[in-house]
Write a protein that holds these residues in place. Structure first.
Motif, PDB file in Angstrom:
ATOM      1  N   THR A 129       0.843  -1.188   0.000  1.00 21.55           N
ATOM      2  CA  THR A 129       0.000   0.000   0.000  1.00 21.55           C
ATOM      3  C   THR A 129       0.884   1.245   0.000  1.00 21.55           C
ATOM      4  O   THR A 129       2.118   1.149   0.117  1.00 21.55           O
ATOM      5  N   ALA A 130       0.249   2.413  -0.075  1.00 27.24           N
ATOM      6  CA  ALA A 130       1.005   3.662  -0.025  1.00 27.24           C
ATOM      7  C   ALA A 130       1.794   3.778   1.285  1.00 27.24           C
ATOM      8  O   ALA A 130       2.861   4.397   1.329  1.00 27.24           O
ATOM      9  N   LYS A 131       1.276   3.154   2.335  1.00 25.88           N
ATOM     10  CA  LYS A 131       1.958   3.165   3.634  1.00 25.88           C
ATOM     11  C   LYS A 131       2.995   2.051   3.729  1.00 25.88           C
ATOM     12  O   LYS A 131       4.159   2.288   4.078  1.00 25.88           O
ATOM     13  N   SER A 132       2.591   0.820   3.404  1.00 21.34           N
ATOM     14  CA  SER A 132       3.485  -0.320   3.646  1.00 21.34           C
ATOM     15  C   SER A 132       4.641  -0.396   2.657  1.00 21.34           C
ATOM     16  O   SER A 132       5.634  -1.079   2.914  1.00 21.34           O
ATOM     17  N   GLY A 133       4.537   0.323   1.522  1.00 18.80           N
ATOM     18  CA  GLY A 133       5.682   0.389   0.617  1.00 18.80           C
ATOM     19  C   GLY A 133       6.898   0.962   1.331  1.00 18.80           C
ATOM     20  O   GLY A 133       8.017   0.438   1.219  1.00 18.80           O
ATOM     21  N   TYR A 134       6.680   2.039   2.077  1.00 16.02           N
ATOM     22  CA  TYR A 134       7.778   2.643   2.840  1.00 16.02           C
ATOM     23  C   TYR A 134       8.197   1.758   4.011  1.00 16.02           C
ATOM     24  O   TYR A 134       9.394   1.593   4.271  1.00 16.02           O
ATOM     25  N   ALA A 167      -7.030  -0.966   1.854  1.00 17.09           N
ATOM     26  CA  ALA A 167      -5.889  -1.417   2.650  1.00 17.09           C
ATOM     27  C   ALA A 167      -6.346  -2.430   3.689  1.00 17.09           C
ATOM     28  O   ALA A 167      -7.369  -2.250   4.363  1.00 17.09           O
ATOM     29  N   GLY A 168      -5.596  -3.519   3.814  1.00 17.99           N
ATOM     30  CA  GLY A 168      -5.912  -4.543   4.803  1.00 17.99           C
ATOM     31  C   GLY A 168      -4.655  -5.033   5.491  1.00 17.99           C
ATOM     32  O   GLY A 168      -3.576  -5.074   4.880  1.00 17.99           O
ATOM     33  N   ASP A 169      -4.772  -5.380   6.760  1.00 19.32           N
ATOM     34  CA  ASP A 169      -3.629  -5.934   7.489  1.00 19.32           C
ATOM     35  C   ASP A 169      -3.332  -7.337   6.991  1.00 19.32           C
ATOM     36  O   ASP A 169      -4.244  -8.143   6.785  1.00 19.32           O
ATOM     37  N   LEU A 170      -2.050  -7.629   6.797  1.00 21.35           N
ATOM     38  CA  LEU A 170      -1.603  -8.979   6.469  1.00 21.35           C
ATOM     39  C   LEU A 170      -0.723  -9.439   7.621  1.00 21.35           C
ATOM     40  O   LEU A 170       0.386  -8.923   7.810  1.00 21.35           O
ATOM     41  N   LEU A 171      -1.222 -10.377   8.394  1.00 20.98           N
ATOM     42  CA  LEU A 171      -0.568 -10.761   9.639  1.00 20.98           C
ATOM     43  C   LEU A 171       0.312 -11.993   9.465  1.00 20.98           C
ATOM     44  O   LEU A 171      -0.131 -13.019   8.956  1.00 20.98           O
ATOM     45  N   TYR A 172       1.574 -11.848   9.891  1.00 21.16           N
ATOM     46  CA  TYR A 172       2.526 -12.954   9.977  1.00 21.16           C
ATOM     47  C   TYR A 172       2.744 -13.251  11.457  1.00 21.16           C
ATOM     48  O   TYR A 172       2.381 -12.443  12.325  1.00 21.16           O
ATOM     49  N   PRO A 173       3.373 -14.384  11.790  1.00 20.49           N
ATOM     50  CA  PRO A 173       3.588 -14.692  13.214  1.00 20.49           C
ATOM     51  C   PRO A 173       4.332 -13.587  13.966  1.00 20.49           C
ATOM     52  O   PRO A 173       4.017 -13.325  15.136  1.00 20.49           O
ATOM     53  N   ASN A 174       5.304 -12.937  13.304  1.00 19.23           N
ATOM     54  CA  ASN A 174       6.095 -11.919  13.999  1.00 19.23           C
ATOM     55  C   ASN A 174       6.145 -10.589  13.258  1.00 19.23           C
ATOM     56  O   ASN A 174       7.063  -9.792  13.487  1.00 19.23           O
ATOM     57  N   TYR A 175       5.166 -10.349  12.400  1.00 22.48           N
ATOM     58  CA  TYR A 175       5.229  -9.143  11.571  1.00 22.48           C
ATOM     59  C   TYR A 175       3.840  -8.825  11.042  1.00 22.48           C
ATOM     60  O   TYR A 175       3.072  -9.736  10.713  1.00 22.48           O
ATOM     61  N   ALA A 176       3.503  -7.545  10.981  1.00 22.26           N
ATOM     62  CA  ALA A 176       2.222  -7.124  10.410  1.00 22.26           C
ATOM     63  C   ALA A 176       2.498  -6.266   9.185  1.00 22.26           C
ATOM     64  O   ALA A 176       3.116  -5.208   9.285  1.00 22.26           O
ATOM     65  N   GLY A 177       2.066  -6.748   8.032  1.00 18.76           N
ATOM     66  CA  GLY A 177       2.187  -5.974   6.808  1.00 18.76           C
ATOM     67  C   GLY A 177       0.842  -5.386   6.428  1.00 18.76           C
ATOM     68  O   GLY A 177      -0.150  -5.514   7.154  1.00 18.76           O
ATOM     69  N   GLU A 178       0.806  -4.735   5.279  1.00 16.20           N
ATOM     70  CA  GLU A 178      -0.441  -4.166   4.785  1.00 16.20           C
ATOM     71  C   GLU A 178      -0.459  -4.301   3.272  1.00 16.20           C
ATOM     72  O   GLU A 178       0.534  -3.990   2.607  1.00 16.20           O
ATOM     73  N   THR A 179      -1.558  -4.796   2.735  1.00 18.84           N
ATOM     74  CA  THR A 179      -1.704  -4.973   1.292  1.00 18.84           C
ATOM     75  C   THR A 179      -3.014  -4.328   0.840  1.00 18.84           C
ATOM     76  O   THR A 179      -3.881  -3.997   1.659  1.00 18.84           O
ATOM     77  N   TYR A 180      -3.146  -4.173  -0.481  1.00 20.67           N
ATOM     78  CA  TYR A 180      -4.407  -3.691  -1.034  1.00 20.67           C
ATOM     79  C   TYR A 180      -5.211  -4.865  -1.583  1.00 20.67           C
ATOM     80  O   TYR A 180      -4.703  -5.651  -2.395  1.00 20.67           O
ATOM     81  N   SER A 181      -6.459  -4.993  -1.148  1.00 17.93           N
ATOM     82  CA  SER A 181      -7.437  -5.733  -1.923  1.00 17.93           C
ATOM     83  C   SER A 181      -8.133  -4.705  -2.805  1.00 17.93           C
ATOM     84  O   SER A 181      -8.030  -3.493  -2.564  1.00 17.93           O
ATOM     85  N   ILE A 182      -8.853  -5.164  -3.801  1.00 13.60           N
ATOM     86  CA  ILE A 182      -9.393  -4.236  -4.799  1.00 13.60           C
ATOM     87  C   ILE A 182     -10.862  -4.544  -5.032  1.00 13.60           C
ATOM     88  O   ILE A 182     -11.253  -5.708  -5.166  1.00 13.60           O
ATOM     89  N   THR A 183     -11.685  -3.485  -5.031  1.00 18.24           N
ATOM     90  CA  THR A 183     -13.110  -3.631  -5.316  1.00 18.24           C
ATOM     91  C   THR A 183     -13.354  -3.423  -6.807  1.00 18.24           C
ATOM     92  O   THR A 183     -12.561  -2.776  -7.503  1.00 18.24           O
ATOM     93  N   TYR A 184     -14.451  -3.957  -7.269  1.00 10.92           N
ATOM     94  CA  TYR A 184     -14.745  -3.970  -8.704  1.00 10.92           C
ATOM     95  C   TYR A 184     -15.006  -2.568  -9.263  1.00 10.92           C
ATOM     96  O   TYR A 184     -15.666  -1.739  -8.646  1.00 10.92           O
TER      97      TYR A 184
END
Length: 282
Positions: free
Chosen positions: A141-146, A201-218
């Motif tokens: 996302t615009a945030k998680s890229g950085y 934007a949605g949280d993508l949770l790993y055991p020791n890390y939280a990322g953020e990705t984009y899902s996309i609406t139609y």
């Protein structure tokens, strides 16, 4: 950056159903691992939309990472076994770095992970091989890229990280088959056909890390493309983030899809994707 999309509308295409996020009020949360008991892998709901997916082989010399957010090239790897972790890191990583430098003129390329996909041998929890993702998304996302770029630079011991992140950089995936693709090809969406409001934007949770990705609406304005029957000596570049905010492509949505022209007995798709941080010349 504008262009005349009527040029693309004349291309051959297949009609296929893609899985889009259904708009939701709460924050989207996805787990990248087996979640705690009773917790769903995702709180998102998805809906299918039939869309034309155009044959980009006919315009492979006209698409670019700057305009559409994806690019395509022929590239023969010296890797003999893509299921050999050591060979991927010792042979394919250096190849990929050099390829990105040649294709986009990058001054520096940092590779931070890779993913193998093969539904036939994927065993979640037992190996690191995954199935193709069949929902429309973008990896950052615009945030998680950085956030991810900072994490990668820190892990790889880069000095003056704040100064480095003032320069233009991008997160680019290199996707390639490791056997001819007959099933579940990858579709990519022209980044400039995606409205900012389509990106969730949605949280993508790993055991020791939280990322953020984009899902996309139609959005019926989305322009979808694929390269049919990709071979082992071909590679696709997908821009998942660009720090430049000047109108060029930033987020190229993508997804695996069920190709209606695939043979019924087609073997499962085998592919590898590398994720990279790329720095541009000043």
């Amino acid at each position: 950056m504008s262009r005349d999309n009527r040029f693309f509308s004349d291309l051959k295409h297949v009609e296929a159903e893609l899985n889009y996020l259904t708009p939701m009020a709460e924050k989207l949360v996805n787990y990248a691992y087996e979640p705690p008991a009773g917790v769903p892998r995702s709180n998102g709901k998805y809906e299918t939309h039939k869309v034309p997916i155009r044959n980009a082989r006919e315009i492979s010399d006209k698409v670019s990472l700057e305009r559409q957010g994806f690019d395509f090239t022929a590239h023969k790897s010296k890797v003999s076994d893509f299921y050999d972790e050591d060979e991927i890191r010792s042979v394919y990583y250096p190849e990929a770095k050099q390829l990105l430098k040649e294709v986009i003129g990058a001054t520096e390329v940092l590779i931070f992970d890779h993913t193998l996909r093969n539904a036939e041998i994927s065993q979640p929890g037992e190996n690191e091989i995954r199935e193709p993702v069949k929902r429309v998304h973008n990896d950052f996302t615009a945030k998680s890229g950085y956030t991810r770029a900072r994490k990668v630079l820190t892990e790889q011991g880069i000095d003056n990280i704040d100064q480095a992140l003032q320069k233009r950089f991008a997160l680019i995936n290199i996707w390639r088959p490791i056997a001819p693709v007959q099933e579940s090809p990858l579709a990519v969406c022209d980044a400039l056909s995606i409205a900012p409001t389509d990106l969730v934007a949605g949280d993508l949770l790993y055991p020791n890390y939280a990322g953020e990705t984009y899902s996309i609406t139609y959005n019926p304005s989305h322009q979808w493309f694929y390269f049919p029957q990709m071979q082992e000596d071909e590679a696709l570049f997908i821009k998942c983030f660009d720090s430049a905010e000047d109108g060029r492509a930033r987020f190229a949505g993508h997804t695996g899809f069920d190709d209606p022209t695939s043979p019924s007995d087609a073997p499962p798709r085998q592919s590898i994707e590398l994720r990279t941080v790329v720095f541009y010349p000043e």
